[in-house]
Structure formats: C-alpha cells, structure tokens
Design an enzyme around this catalytic site. Structure first.
Site, mmCIF file in Angstrom:
data_model
loop_
_atom_site.group_PDB
_atom_site.id
_atom_site.type_symbol
_atom_site.label_atom_id
_atom_site.label_comp_id
_atom_site.label_asym_id
_atom_site.label_seq_id
_atom_site.Cartn_x
_atom_site.Cartn_y
_atom_site.Cartn_z
ATOM 1 N N HIS A 174 0.839 -1.215 0.000
ATOM 2 C CA HIS A 174 0.000 0.000 0.000
ATOM 3 C C HIS A 174 0.873 1.264 0.000
ATOM 4 O O HIS A 174 0.432 2.302 0.493
ATOM 5 C CB HIS A 174 -0.942 0.049 1.207
ATOM 6 C CG HIS A 174 -1.674 -1.235 1.461
ATOM 7 N ND1 HIS A 174 -2.905 -1.508 0.916
ATOM 8 C CD2 HIS A 174 -1.322 -2.331 2.174
ATOM 9 C CE1 HIS A 174 -3.301 -2.721 1.299
ATOM 10 N NE2 HIS A 174 -2.349 -3.254 2.061
ATOM 11 N N SER A 211 14.973 21.619 -15.924
ATOM 12 C CA SER A 211 13.807 22.445 -16.228
ATOM 13 C C SER A 211 14.302 23.753 -16.834
ATOM 14 O O SER A 211 15.398 24.213 -16.518
ATOM 15 C CB SER A 211 13.036 22.718 -14.940
ATOM 16 O OG SER A 211 12.291 23.905 -15.069
ATOM 17 N N LYS A 251 15.904 21.340 -10.743
ATOM 18 C CA LYS A 251 15.207 20.141 -11.215
ATOM 19 C C LYS A 251 16.114 19.137 -11.896
ATOM 20 O O LYS A 251 17.056 19.481 -12.594
ATOM 21 C CB LYS A 251 14.092 20.541 -12.201
ATOM 22 C CG LYS A 251 12.919 21.278 -11.579
ATOM 23 C CD LYS A 251 12.161 20.468 -10.530
ATOM 24 C CE LYS A 251 11.111 19.568 -11.152
ATOM 25 N NZ LYS A 251 10.106 20.258 -11.906
ATOM 26 N N ASN A 303 14.770 15.924 -13.743
ATOM 27 C CA ASN A 303 13.522 15.208 -14.012
ATOM 28 C C ASN A 303 13.755 13.818 -14.615
ATOM 29 O O ASN A 303 14.541 13.680 -15.543
ATOM 30 C CB ASN A 303 12.652 16.026 -14.960
ATOM 31 C CG ASN A 303 12.237 17.353 -14.354
ATOM 32 O OD1 ASN A 303 12.067 17.454 -13.136
ATOM 33 N ND2 ASN A 303 12.094 18.366 -15.184
ATOM 34 N N GLU A 346 9.336 8.536 -17.090
ATOM 35 C CA GLU A 346 7.961 9.018 -17.293
ATOM 36 C C GLU A 346 7.463 8.687 -18.697
ATOM 37 O O GLU A 346 6.310 8.310 -18.903
ATOM 38 C CB GLU A 346 7.895 10.536 -17.081
ATOM 39 C CG GLU A 346 8.132 10.948 -15.643
ATOM 40 C CD GLU A 346 8.317 12.451 -15.532
ATOM 41 O OE1 GLU A 346 7.317 13.168 -15.522
ATOM 42 O OE2 GLU A 346 9.483 12.901 -15.479
#
Ligand code: ARG
Length: 458
Positions: free
Chosen positions: A156, A277, A283, A285, A290
């Site tokens: 969970h 970024s 950042k 990323n 993704e």
C-alpha cells in the site's frame, strides 16, 4: 504509378481514395522480407516446372538486384506505389520486362502480406528478446551490487518489512523472464508459413508450399488456406506480450520516479537519462522513466485497436486488415526504444543506500518481528500482534522507534520481554531471518542471483 490490378475496374481511382487505399508509407519497411519471400517463390516455381528454371534464376537475381539497390540507397521506394508488394513487382518488371510479370503466378498479395509480416515480426521478436536479456543483465548487476543493502519493502506504499534493494530488483528479473517466455511462445506460433494459400482457396498450380517454407526457415505451413490469409493472431499475441512487458517497465518506471523524488531520494539517475527544467534550476527530471510509463498506454492502444479491427471480419482477407501494420509496428518500435533506453539507465543508476537505510529505520518495519518475538516466548500471535500495536502507538506518540525504547517500558506491556529482544528487532537481523526460498535473506537473494545468471547463460 499505373495500377497493376486495372482490369474490370479502370484503375483510375480518386486521389483521396488512393491515399486511403495506400499502405506504402508504412509497409515499405517490409521490403527485405517481401523480396526474400519473392525469391523463395521464384525458386519454388522453377523447381516445380511452373516456370522454366532459367526464368526462376533470372527472377531471383533480378530480385537480388532490387534488394541490393534498395539497401545501398541507389534505388528508393516510390511513394506513389500502392504498397510494397506492387512496388517490388513493378520495379522488377521495369528491369526484366515481361519475365517480371511471371513472379505473381500462384500467389496473391493476401498470402504475400501475411508472409512478409510473419518474417518481419519473427526477426523483430528476436531483437526484442535480446534487448530484454540486456535489461535483465543490468538489473542483475545492480542486484548483485546491492544484495545486502537494506531498504523498506512496501505494501500500500506504506513501509512494511525490511528487504534488500537487490531482492527488489530481482523481482523485475522474474517479470522479464516471463516476458521472454511469452515472446518465445508467440514466436513458435508465428513460425508457420502462409505462402501458397494464395487469395483464399489455395491454387490449381502444382506448387510446393513446404519447399517455400523451408527456404524461408519456417517450421510449418498454415494448414487451412482461409485461415492462412486471414489470421492475425501472431500480431495480437506479440502485442499482448509487449503490452505486458510495457506494464512491467511502467511499474519500474513509477518506482524510479518515486525513488528519485526529494521525498525518497533512494536513487539518482545519471545525467544521460534525466533532464533539467527551463525555469527551475534545481530540477532533475526522470523524463525517460515518465515517457516509458506514458508509452505503455500507447502500446495497450495498439493492441486494443487491432483487436477491435479484427473482431467483426468475415473470412478471409478484408482490406481492414491493412490496419494491422501501423499498430504492430508501433508496438514493436515503442518497446524496442523503451528497452534500449532502460538498460543503460538502470546500469548507470546510483543507489543512495544511506537514505534507504534511514527510511528503513524510521518506519517500524520491524513491528512484525516484535510480535514474532512474543510468539517465540509463548504468546498466541493475535495477542502478540495487539501488544506490538500498542507499543508502536506509544513510540509514535513519543517520537521514538522500537530499537530505542528502553526495556522497562517494554516490560510494562509484557513480562516476556528481555534483553535479547533488541537482537530480534535489529533491522538487518529482521531481513536476514527471512530465509524461506525466494525470501529476502542474503542466502535467498544469492540463490536467486544464481538462478537468473544460469538462465541468462543458457
Ligand atoms: N497492402 C495490403 C495490406 O497491407 C496488401 C494486401 C492487399 N490485398 C488485396 N487483396 N487488396 O493488407
């Protein structure tokens, strides 16, 4: 380009209709398979005396010439042709004259396209299998390096029990191993030659389908001509296997994204696989992870799209089936691209084992072991569970952890607690105690490593 099929119809179709009808923009990538298939077909026609042996030889070397010129770039595919089959035949006829027109004897584009696609996907399946093995090796190497490094295991997304980072990564090796099995299985059913089914009913020529299949390296031939030209199960099976593979990559992507966040900081992906970024200088990323997660949806779409295309089709060939190629090519290209990026991304990933360990220390992931301690001392598990819960609540209220709670406080809950308690709830001891086969102890993890190593060696 003039239509080779002009006959009953004049062949002067509307311009937009031509555009709708044409598949050259996406099936030109099949030119090698189309030509290989045609060479085998010419040889079979010659061997069976359907055309003269010299004619068969001339057709085969003409086709070799077209192939060499396409490979070298001396010849490029004419995008005004209807499809790759028409283009190759037309080009051959331009070179050989009337002889070129004999190639299409005892054949149809219906069995031809089914053949080309099987040949193409057979090769691509092999490429994808290699890429998966490479990713497994990258995961295995990381697992070996981190077989003793503790992290919290989750259920969970709540800290649950201590595991090793190696154990976690090896779970993905098992998924990929099943993916390889599914691809192998799909490849086995793909290994059936449809050529010689002709338009739908077979042919009156004295062909030798088995010879043609042998020349092309197929294990078997389609047993029913209608099925041979209308079956696209091999595309759907491959896409199903790829959809599941992508689902696995997507789950790992999701973990990498979480683990690279400031909140976790369990891993750092290397600069080659992260982006900055344009406005936020801090950042880093995880775009590649993704994108893999994002592209998974696209591969599902390819599969569902073709399933929907096929579902209402009467036997045998229908032009709807021309839609198979963009879907299956997209699924294959996407999976290859994602795997190609994933393996080096894993290989260059840096694990922040310090942060994993402190997360493992702060989350009461030894609470099960605390209960097990009381069970060992004779208390029924349900009672032990309850007492452990109270102790966790107390620690939470006081901002401490189980390891730091003094023995007197433990003994206020149960007289069964003694000094040996601290050895039992030590996080490493908790991990090492899970010695069951497939568990997270070092010995178990080493056995898994050995198993995957043997699998990859085979
Ligand atoms: N371009 C077609 C396809 O991809 C080839 C088969 C065409 N057959 C036909 N009878 N029109 O499916």
């Amino acid at each position: 380009m003039a239509k080779l099929w002009a006959g009953v119809t004049a062949g002067n179709t509307d311009k937009l209709a031509d555009e709708l009808n044409s598949s050259i923009a996406f099936d030109s990538r099949l030119y090698r398979q189309d030509i290989r298939g045609s060479i085998a077909h010419a040889k079979m026609l010659g061997a069976q005396g359907i055309i003269a042996p010299e004619e068969a030889e001339a057709l085969a070397s003409g086709l070799e010439g077209v192939l060499a010129d396409l490979d070298s770039g001396a010849l490029s595919v004419d995008m005004s042709a209807e499809d790759i089959h028409m283009f190759v035949e037309q080009e051959l006829t331009n070179r050989l004259g009337d002889l070129g027109k004999k190639l299409h004897t005892a054949r149809s584009r219906n069995d031809q396209v089914a053949l080309d696609l099987r040949l193409y996907l057979r090769d691509e399946t092999g490429e994808i299998q290699k890429l998966i093995r490479d990713l497994m090796r990258a995961l295995l190497d990381q697992a070996k390096a981190h077989k003793s490094d503790i992290m919290p295991g989750y259920t969970h997304l709540q800290r649950a029990q201590p595991i090793s980072f190696g154990h976690h990564l090896l779970a993905y090796c098992q998924m990929l191993r099943r993916d390889l099995g599914r691809l192998e299985d799909a490849a086995r059913r793909m290994d059936v030659s449809p050529i010689g089914c002709c338009a739908l009913a077979g042919t009156s020529y004295d062909t030798d389908r088995r010879m043609e299949a042998r020349l092309l390296g197929f294990g078997d031939i389609a047993a029913n001509s209608l099925d041979g030209v209308s079956d696209r199960d091999f595309c759907l099976e491959l896409m199903s296997a790829l959809a599941i593979l992508m689902m696995h990559l997507s789950r790992l992507s999701e973990e990498l994204i979480l683990w690279s966040s400031w909140e976790f900081k369990f891993v750092e992906l290397s600069d080659e696989y992260t982006t900055g970024s344009s406005i936020m200088p801090q950042k880093r990323n995880p775009d590649m992870a993704e994108l893999v997660r994002g592209k998974t949806g696209r591969v599902y779409g390819d599969l569902v799209g073709l399933l929907a295309t096929m579902k209402g089709l009467p036997l045998a060939y229908n032009k709807d089936m021309q839609e198979d190629k963009e879907a299956v090519f997209d699924a294959v290209d996407t999976a290859k691209l994602c795997l190609g990026v994933f393996a080096p991304m894993i290989r260059t990933m840096h694990a922040r084992t310090d942060n994993m360990l402190s997360a493992a220390r702060g989350g009461f992931i030894n609470a099960t072991d605390l209960a097990d301690y009381l069970v060992k001392k004779g208390l029924p598990f349900r009672d032990a569970y309850k007492i452990s819960g109270w102790i966790v609540a107390k620690c939470l209220a006081e901002g401490t952890v189980l390891e730091d709670l003094p023995l007197e406080e433990y003994r206020a809950f149960s007289p069964l607690f003694a000094e040996d308690l601290y050895g039992d709830i030590d996080i490493r001891a908790c991990m090492e105690r899970r010695v069951s086969e497939g568990g997270t102890s070092l010995a178990s993890v080493e056995a898994q490593i050995k198993q995957i190593e043997e699998f990859l060696r085979a």
